[in-house]
Motif scaffolding. Structure first.
Motif, PDB file in Angstrom:
ATOM      1  N   ALA A   1       0.832  -1.212   0.000  1.00 21.20           N
ATOM      2  CA  ALA A   1       0.000   0.000   0.000  1.00 21.20           C
ATOM      3  C   ALA A   1       0.867   1.264   0.000  1.00 21.20           C
ATOM      4  O   ALA A   1       1.994   1.259   0.516  1.00 21.20           O
ATOM      5  CB  ALA A   1      -0.884  -0.005   1.238  1.00 21.20           C
ATOM      6  N   SER A   2       0.342   2.311  -0.591  1.00 28.65           N
ATOM      7  CA  SER A   2       1.046   3.600  -0.616  1.00 28.65           C
ATOM      8  C   SER A   2       0.051   4.701  -0.944  1.00 28.65           C
ATOM      9  O   SER A   2      -0.810   4.510  -1.804  1.00 28.65           O
ATOM     10  CB  SER A   2       2.148   3.568  -1.680  1.00 28.65           C
ATOM     11  OG  SER A   2       2.657   4.871  -1.914  1.00 28.65           O
ATOM     12  N   THR A   3       0.191   5.813  -0.282  1.00 33.81           N
ATOM     13  CA  THR A   3      -0.556   7.019  -0.678  1.00 33.81           C
ATOM     14  C   THR A   3       0.409   8.018  -1.307  1.00 33.81           C
ATOM     15  O   THR A   3       0.294   8.390  -2.478  1.00 33.81           O
ATOM     16  CB  THR A   3      -1.250   7.659   0.544  1.00 33.81           C
ATOM     17  OG1 THR A   3      -2.202   6.733   1.052  1.00 33.81           O
ATOM     18  CG2 THR A   3      -1.969   8.962   0.159  1.00 33.81           C
ATOM     19  N   ARG A   4       1.410   8.441  -0.526  1.00 34.70           N
ATOM     20  CA  ARG A   4       2.326   9.503  -0.962  1.00 34.70           C
ATOM     21  C   ARG A   4       3.214   9.089  -2.135  1.00 34.70           C
ATOM     22  O   ARG A   4       3.299   9.798  -3.148  1.00 34.70           O
ATOM     23  CB  ARG A   4       3.236   9.937   0.213  1.00 34.70           C
ATOM     24  CG  ARG A   4       2.574  10.833   1.207  1.00 34.70           C
ATOM     25  CD  ARG A   4       3.083  10.531   2.610  1.00 34.70           C
ATOM     26  NE  ARG A   4       2.554   9.247   3.015  1.00 34.70           N
ATOM     27  CZ  ARG A   4       1.419   9.101   3.686  1.00 34.70           C
ATOM     28  NH1 ARG A   4       0.781  10.151   4.109  1.00 34.70           N
ATOM     29  NH2 ARG A   4       0.945   7.906   3.975  1.00 34.70           N
ATOM     30  N   THR A   5       3.897   7.961  -2.007  1.00 37.74           N
ATOM     31  CA  THR A   5       4.907   7.610  -3.012  1.00 37.74           C
ATOM     32  C   THR A   5       4.261   7.326  -4.364  1.00 37.74           C
ATOM     33  O   THR A   5       4.690   7.859  -5.393  1.00 37.74           O
ATOM     34  CB  THR A   5       5.728   6.393  -2.535  1.00 37.74           C
ATOM     35  OG1 THR A   5       6.121   6.607  -1.185  1.00 37.74           O
ATOM     36  CG2 THR A   5       6.944   6.181  -3.399  1.00 37.74           C
TER      37      THR A   5
ATOM     38  N   ARG B   1       7.430  -1.007  -5.670  1.00 37.88           N
ATOM     39  CA  ARG B   1       7.415  -1.175  -4.205  1.00 37.88           C
ATOM     40  C   ARG B   1       7.096  -2.624  -3.910  1.00 37.88           C
ATOM     41  O   ARG B   1       6.165  -3.198  -4.491  1.00 37.88           O
ATOM     42  CB  ARG B   1       6.378  -0.264  -3.543  1.00 37.88           C
ATOM     43  CG  ARG B   1       6.216  -0.576  -2.055  1.00 37.88           C
ATOM     44  CD  ARG B   1       5.407   0.430  -1.308  1.00 37.88           C
ATOM     45  NE  ARG B   1       6.138   1.671  -1.115  1.00 37.88           N
ATOM     46  CZ  ARG B   1       5.730   2.667  -0.321  1.00 37.88           C
ATOM     47  NH1 ARG B   1       4.609   2.548   0.350  1.00 37.88           N
ATOM     48  NH2 ARG B   1       6.446   3.758  -0.204  1.00 37.88           N
TER      49      ARG B   1
ATOM     50  N   HIS C   1      14.447   3.162   0.846  1.00 34.57           N
ATOM     51  CA  HIS C   1      13.381   3.985   0.250  1.00 34.57           C
ATOM     52  C   HIS C   1      14.098   5.259  -0.233  1.00 34.57           C
ATOM     53  O   HIS C   1      13.999   6.326   0.377  1.00 34.57           O
ATOM     54  CB  HIS C   1      12.319   4.288   1.309  1.00 34.57           C
ATOM     55  CG  HIS C   1      11.044   4.869   0.775  1.00 34.57           C
ATOM     56  ND1 HIS C   1      10.892   5.333  -0.527  1.00 34.57           N
ATOM     57  CD2 HIS C   1       9.831   5.076   1.377  1.00 34.57           C
ATOM     58  CE1 HIS C   1       9.654   5.789  -0.683  1.00 34.57           C
ATOM     59  NE2 HIS C   1       8.999   5.641   0.449  1.00 34.57           N
TER      60      HIS C   1
ATOM     61  N   GLN D   1      12.456   8.747  -0.694  1.00 36.29           N
ATOM     62  CA  GLN D   1      12.040   9.377   0.567  1.00 36.29           C
ATOM     63  C   GLN D   1      13.230  10.106   1.200  1.00 36.29           C
ATOM     64  O   GLN D   1      13.111  11.246   1.640  1.00 36.29           O
ATOM     65  CB  GLN D   1      11.488   8.322   1.532  1.00 36.29           C
ATOM     66  CG  GLN D   1      11.043   8.890   2.874  1.00 36.29           C
ATOM     67  CD  GLN D   1       9.778   9.750   2.781  1.00 36.29           C
ATOM     68  OE1 GLN D   1       8.832   9.374   2.111  1.00 36.29           O
ATOM     69  NE2 GLN D   1       9.769  10.896   3.454  1.00 36.29           N
TER      70      GLN D   1
ATOM     71  N   PRO E   1       7.779  10.709   7.688  1.00 36.33           N
ATOM     72  CA  PRO E   1       7.550  10.306   6.291  1.00 36.33           C
ATOM     73  C   PRO E   1       6.086   9.981   5.988  1.00 36.33           C
ATOM     74  O   PRO E   1       5.698   9.929   4.816  1.00 36.33           O
ATOM     75  CB  PRO E   1       8.424   9.057   6.141  1.00 36.33           C
ATOM     76  CG  PRO E   1       8.536   8.512   7.530  1.00 36.33           C
ATOM     77  CD  PRO E   1       8.505   9.701   8.451  1.00 36.33           C
ATOM     78  N   GLY E   2       5.292   9.776   7.029  1.00 32.28           N
ATOM     79  CA  GLY E   2       3.908   9.371   6.841  1.00 32.28           C
ATOM     80  C   GLY E   2       3.839   7.905   6.408  1.00 32.28           C
ATOM     81  O   GLY E   2       4.813   7.367   5.900  1.00 32.28           O
ATOM     82  N   PRO E   3       2.724   7.232   6.617  1.00 29.14           N
ATOM     83  CA  PRO E   3       1.578   7.737   7.358  1.00 29.14           C
ATOM     84  C   PRO E   3       1.875   7.763   8.857  1.00 29.14           C
ATOM     85  O   PRO E   3       2.626   6.910   9.338  1.00 29.14           O
ATOM     86  CB  PRO E   3       0.483   6.710   7.051  1.00 29.14           C
ATOM     87  CG  PRO E   3       1.222   5.438   6.738  1.00 29.14           C
ATOM     88  CD  PRO E   3       2.517   5.850   6.119  1.00 29.14           C
TER      89      PRO E   3
END
Ligand code: CP
Length: 311
Positions: A55-59, A108, A137, A140, A266-268
């Motif tokens: 899962a990823s939102t930002r990247t 990823r 990463h 990041q 870095p989130g989340p």
């Protein structure tokens, strides 16, 4: 001069390579902040594929925005809706996507080394590591360095406390390596069960500091990390409340850092676990600036990998 075909980790980058990304990102950061048209044509006709097995939102989103901003076509492959669910291997999946003459695979994966494995076996597609297991990463760490440089100037001599679940954190690893190469002082702080055995080998200047008070004392940058519950095998930590009390950053703890210290994540994030929600939303926090920089840094990486040279 940038000579890499792939971006697999910070480990393989020289200081000049890191500087090349950060410098190129400044140009794309300025373009992204422009009112109106934010597009450049450097990757016109190229195809970038996001292949995210975690899962990823930002990247994932910022790679998509970055590629589109450079005029590339972007395809998001979701393994859950692909033939991976029928048992197709990672290599076969990647080779079949490469056969469509795409230019870059942004990967990823939960296994350390999966992007490097693909880079060795693909014929022409470039591979970018978007996070592999607890290994690296790289984008990041590059975006974090971009923000530190923007806010603090030269990274050499900067005191950076990286605190939280270091054992499972590819972000901590890539940051420690990058900051070591750039001559920053890195303090790694975690409960004993969340600290890798050889953490002080992460970069030339990394030092394990067991107590948060000591790690934060006089720091220029305090980087808090998420407790990665999904990677914890069994009870490796005490209760969330106890963790927050001992290793959470609150106002009293932050007062030990330099008065102008910035807070990164870095989130989340797990609000009120590793980071007091009031600090996360305060003007000491650069968390959303990190997200913004992620687009510019990923534009820079795609540009350096593809922009000036044929595949
Ligand atoms: N920082 C980071 O990698 O966030 P995502 O997991 O949302 O991509």
């Amino acid at each position: 001069m940038w000579t890499h075909r792939h971006l697999l980790g910070i480990e393989e980058l020289s200081v000049a390579d890191i500087d090349a990304v950060l410098e190129r990102a400044e140009k794309w950061h300025a373009l992204s902040r422009q009112a109106g048209n934010k597009k450049a044509s450097v990757l016109d006709g190229r195809t970038v594929v996001n292949l995210f097995f975690e899962a990823s939102t930002r990247t994932r989103t910022s790679f998509e925005v970055a590629a589109q901003r450079l005029s590339a076509d972007v395809v998001n492959v979701s393994p859950a809706l692909s033939s991976v669910t029928k048992g197709e291997s990672l290599l076969d999946t990647a080779k079949n996507i490469e056969a469509m003459r795409v230019d870059v695979l942004v990967v990823r994966h939960a296994s350390s080394g999966a992007p490097a494995f693909l880079a060795r076996r693909l014929d022409h597609a470039r591979v970018v590591n978007a996070g592999d297991g607890a290994h690296e990463h790289p984008t990041q760490a590059l975006l974090d360095a971009f923000i530190m440089k923007q806010r603090k100037g030269d990274l050499a001599g900067l005191v950076v406390a990286i605190c939280g679940d270091i054992a499972h954190s590819r972000v901590a690893r890539s940051n420690a390596i990058l900051l070591g190469k750039k001559g920053a002082e890195v303090r790694l702080c975690a409960p004993r069960t969340l600290m890798p055995r050889h953490a002080d080998e992460l970069g030339a200047t990394a030092r394990v500091v067991p107590r948060l008070e000591e790690a934060v004392e006089g720091a220029d940058v305090v980087m808090m990390l998420r407790v990665q519950h999904e990677r914890l095998a069994g009870a490796m930590m005490s209760t969330t409340r106890e963790y927050s009390r001992t290793f959470g950053l609150n106002a009293a703890m932050l007062a030990r850092a330099k008065p102008d210290a910035i807070v990164m994540h870095p989130g989340p994030m797990n609000r009120n676990v590793e980071l007091d929600t009031r600090i996360a939303d305060s003007d000491r926090s650069v968390i959303l600036d990190q997200v913004e920089a992620g687009v510019a840094v990923r534009m820079a990486v795609l540009d350096l990998l593809l922009g000036a040279q044929p595949s």
